[in-house]
Design an enzyme around this catalytic site. Sequence first.
Site, PDB file in Angstrom:
ATOM      1  N   GLY A  21      52.002  30.608  51.145  1.00 41.41           N
ATOM      2  CA  GLY A  21      53.130  30.329  50.267  1.00 41.41           C
ATOM      3  C   GLY A  21      54.033  31.537  50.128  1.00 41.41           C
ATOM      4  O   GLY A  21      53.954  32.259  49.122  1.00 41.41           O
TER       5      GLY A  21
ATOM      6  N   SER B 162      57.730  31.719  51.968  1.00 40.55           N
ATOM      7  CA  SER B 162      59.150  31.359  52.017  1.00 40.55           C
ATOM      8  C   SER B 162      59.530  30.422  50.876  1.00 40.55           C
ATOM      9  O   SER B 162      58.720  29.626  50.412  1.00 40.55           O
ATOM     10  CB  SER B 162      59.468  30.693  53.352  1.00 40.55           C
ATOM     11  OG  SER B 162      59.219  31.561  54.423  1.00 40.55           O
TER      12      SER B 162
ATOM     13  N   SER C 160      52.911  25.315  56.337  1.00 39.10           N
ATOM     14  CA  SER C 160      52.193  24.568  57.365  1.00 39.10           C
ATOM     15  C   SER C 160      50.858  24.056  56.820  1.00 39.10           C
ATOM     16  O   SER C 160      50.076  24.811  56.254  1.00 39.10           O
ATOM     17  CB  SER C 160      51.926  25.456  58.585  1.00 39.10           C
ATOM     18  OG  SER C 160      53.129  25.951  59.112  1.00 39.10           O
TER      19      SER C 160
ATOM     20  N   GLU D  64      49.359  38.203  60.991  1.00 42.84           N
ATOM     21  CA  GLU D  64      50.132  37.001  61.298  1.00 42.84           C
ATOM     22  C   GLU D  64      51.021  37.176  62.515  1.00 42.84           C
ATOM     23  O   GLU D  64      51.238  36.234  63.277  1.00 42.84           O
ATOM     24  CB  GLU D  64      50.987  36.613  60.095  1.00 42.84           C
ATOM     25  CG  GLU D  64      51.825  35.372  60.328  1.00 42.84           C
ATOM     26  CD  GLU D  64      52.654  34.964  59.118  1.00 42.84           C
ATOM     27  OE1 GLU D  64      53.456  34.038  59.253  1.00 42.84           O
ATOM     28  OE2 GLU D  64      52.496  35.584  58.055  1.00 42.84           O
TER      29      GLU D  64
ATOM     30  N   ASN E 240      63.480  36.785  64.020  1.00 32.82           N
ATOM     31  CA  ASN E 240      63.539  37.940  64.915  1.00 32.82           C
ATOM     32  C   ASN E 240      64.548  38.976  64.439  1.00 32.82           C
ATOM     33  O   ASN E 240      64.345  40.180  64.604  1.00 32.82           O
ATOM     34  CB  ASN E 240      63.876  37.474  66.332  1.00 32.82           C
ATOM     35  CG  ASN E 240      62.679  36.819  67.003  1.00 32.82           C
ATOM     36  OD1 ASN E 240      61.766  36.347  66.335  1.00 32.82           O
ATOM     37  ND2 ASN E 240      62.673  36.798  68.320  1.00 32.82           N
ATOM     38  N   GLU E 241      65.660  38.518  63.854  1.00 32.30           N
ATOM     39  CA  GLU E 241      66.665  39.468  63.363  1.00 32.30           C
ATOM     40  C   GLU E 241      66.102  40.333  62.240  1.00 32.30           C
ATOM     41  O   GLU E 241      66.328  41.552  62.190  1.00 32.30           O
ATOM     42  CB  GLU E 241      67.901  38.712  62.879  1.00 32.30           C
ATOM     43  CG  GLU E 241      68.688  38.023  63.978  1.00 32.30           C
ATOM     44  CD  GLU E 241      68.046  36.727  64.457  1.00 32.30           C
ATOM     45  OE1 GLU E 241      68.501  36.189  65.476  1.00 32.30           O
ATOM     46  OE2 GLU E 241      67.086  36.254  63.801  1.00 32.30           O
TER      47      GLU E 241
END
Length: 377
Positions: free
Chosen positions: A130, A132, A164, A249, A363-364
């Site tokens: 938990g 985002s 997920s 992760e 990725n940014e």
Amino acid sequence: MTLPELVPPPVELPAGTDGLRAEVREFLAEASFTPRVDSWLSGWDEKFSRELGRRGWLGMTVPQEYGGHGRRALERYVVTEELLAAGAPVAAHWIADRQIAPSLLRFGTEEQRARFLPGIAAGEIYFGIGMSEPDSGSDLASVRSRAVRVAGGWELSGSKVWTSGAHHAHAFFALVRTSPAEEGTRHSGLSQLIVELDSPGVTIRPIPLLTGAHHFNEVVFDEVFVPDTRVLGEVGRGWQQVTSELAFERSGPERYLSTFPLLVALLREAVQVDPERLGGMVGRYRTLRAMSLAIAGALDAGRAPELAAAVVKDLGTRFENEVIDVCRTLLGVPPDPGGTGYPKLLADAVRHAPGFTLRGGTNEILRGIVARGLGLR
């Protein structure tokens, strides 16, 4: 920090792992499942996870007193690598085994370890993450879910997204705000709570993919009571705990092996079509594997190389998308979601691809983390 300091030194797999690898391959050759891309997200099979637990291939790095097997992270890496390369259905236990168990060992209380670790090692307890939130993206410092102190614990309100497996999971780690951020320190005042997902006030709403598949969820908290016994680590130290957890992760073989079954199928079909291009893809895969193994070696030694993990995640997920691009152009075989074999693998990869560079941090954002860690911004 210099580049050599960023990348951990190369490692060799310990003696005995060849036998372990052969044992896993023999099991997979006899097991009944349909290989798939992105199997650690889409392959939810609780029976398969329990069988892995029975064979001692879950909770491998968990001490025996907590139901684990006291083995090395590099041994776990071998098992994980084989499962992903085969496209095996590992989603049910994935998050619990990958990062929840190490975090419980590092930050959890004895009661929390005794409660959750044996079930994780047996493939019987499943977790989500938990982090985002709506409108927050990868900026975890902006989380708005808030826990307020009440008698005996905390009252939690807010929501998490892209969770997920929450509709199957027993619990998840929630990063929430427990006090206002101090001036100039946006990451202060955050804590981690272990939220059991059958608690009163928890609502789980599906976020279906374009395919209609249901992997992601929004989890809403409406004044959910979380007892003090379910605070992970120290109140107010959530950010520091989360960043150490992210090394697990972001650095594993799943960051470059999600499309590996598709790459293998392409090599079988088209190795003579463009051997130079395909050879280059295999060479990049080997480089990513060496980098990921080096991080596994650092984790084995008790370190958490967050910057190196961010590099592997960035490069790995870009590689996965390039595998799909090559597959779409080299053979001219169209993806077929209703088919079998190569066309089916390609269709599933295309549909999952938009998430590759998002999950685990965009990725940014990761490039910014690396740049700051190297003193470049």
